[in-house]
Design an enzyme around this catalytic site. Structure first.
Site, PDB file in Angstrom:
ATOM      1  N   ASP A 151       0.645  -1.228  -0.093  1.00 39.47           N
ATOM      2  CA  ASP A 151      -0.012  -0.259  -0.030  1.00 39.47           C
ATOM      3  C   ASP A 151       1.001   1.282  -0.066  1.00 39.47           C
ATOM      4  O   ASP A 151       2.005   1.009   0.448  1.00 39.47           O
ATOM      5  CB  ASP A 151      -0.854   0.048   1.660  1.00 39.47           C
ATOM      6  CG  ASP A 151      -1.820  -0.845   1.026  1.00 39.47           C
ATOM      7  OD1 ASP A 151      -2.383  -1.454   0.348  1.00 39.47           O
ATOM      8  OD2 ASP A 151      -2.404  -1.428   1.797  1.00 39.47           O
ATOM      9  N   ASP A 185      -7.836  -1.197  -4.587  1.00 39.80           N
ATOM     10  CA  ASP A 185      -8.104  -0.869  -3.327  1.00 39.80           C
ATOM     11  C   ASP A 185      -9.139   0.267  -3.923  1.00 39.80           C
ATOM     12  O   ASP A 185     -10.372  -0.356  -3.282  1.00 39.80           O
ATOM     13  CB  ASP A 185      -7.596  -0.636  -1.934  1.00 39.80           C
ATOM     14  CG  ASP A 185      -7.063  -1.528  -1.413  1.00 39.80           C
ATOM     15  OD1 ASP A 185      -7.123  -2.733  -1.782  1.00 39.80           O
ATOM     16  OD2 ASP A 185      -6.024  -1.074  -0.701  1.00 39.80           O
TER      17      ASP A 185
END
Length: 224
Positions: A151, A185
């Site tokens: 991420d 995401d």
């Protein structure tokens, strides 16, 4: 929407997702943070669990972290297989473009994160205190199915002290939108958002129209 267009969407999202993750993994140390704008930062973290970093072992104390990671990866594979079949089915049945587009986004995002979970532990050395090496001679930081999701996108839209006049929270430190996430995401969230906001449009039945050749009709019903 045709299967070719759906595949194009999936491929584009996967390329953007994986290129961004590879760049971060091979240029940043874990925890490294780079400010782009006051409201946007590149913050490299690795997610070993579910949403918000939650692990199955945090919920079920009898499950070890390693077992929890394996269970989660297998669940993700089963889930993306189901989503893939759903996508194939709605394309075959010629459902709405909105529905096919949304499922394509969800499928691409889920597949993007699965690539991390399945392969990154083998492909990379760890990023603790160093920039990771791709295909290290000594082996990766973990085994197959035990990789961590990369991420990096961070949008700290507000971070400061709330006004004193606010009841209960006035004068306290407050930050808005702390989660760090990735392109996969974003794709998943966008797809789900489309299904929620445009639910009626996505799931409406597509009418099939039969085109009639008026000239042929008239000639057959008006014999000379």
């Amino acid at each position: 929407m045709s299967i070719k267009k759906s595949l194009l969407i999936i491929i584009i999202i996967l390329l953007i997702d994986q290129i961004s993750k590879l760049y971060i993994k091979m240029n940043f140390q874990l925890g490294e943070d780079l400010e782009i704008f006051s409201w946007f930062r590149i913050s490299f973290i690795e997610n070993d669990g579910m949403a918000w970093g939650t692990k199955l072992s945090d919920i079920f104390s009898f499950i070890t972290d390693k077992s929890a990671k394996l269970i989660l990866t297998i669940f993700r594979i089963l889930a993306v297989t189901g989503i893939g079949y759903w996508l194939y089915d709605v394309i075959k049945k010629q459902k709405t473009k909105t529905l096919i587009f949304a499922i394509s986004l969800i499928f691409a995002g889920a597949l993007g994160n699965i690539i991390d979970s399945v392969f990154y532990g083998v492909f990379f050395s760890d990023s603790y205190g160093q920039v990771a090496t791709f295909l290290p001679e000594e082996g990766g930081y973990s085994g197959l199915f035990y990789g961590k999701v990369v991420d990096m996108l961070n949008f700290p839209l507000y971070n400061g002290i709330l006004p004193d006049w606010l009841p209960f929270f006035g004068g306290k430190q407050f930050s808005f939108f702390d989660p760090v996430f990735n392109v996969a995401d974003v794709a998943i969230s966008t797809g789900i958002g489309i299904l929620i906001v445009f639910n009626k449009r996505a799931f409406r039945e597509v009418n099939s129209f039969i085109k009639i050749d008026n000239s042929s009709y008239e000639s057959n019903n008006n014999p000379t």
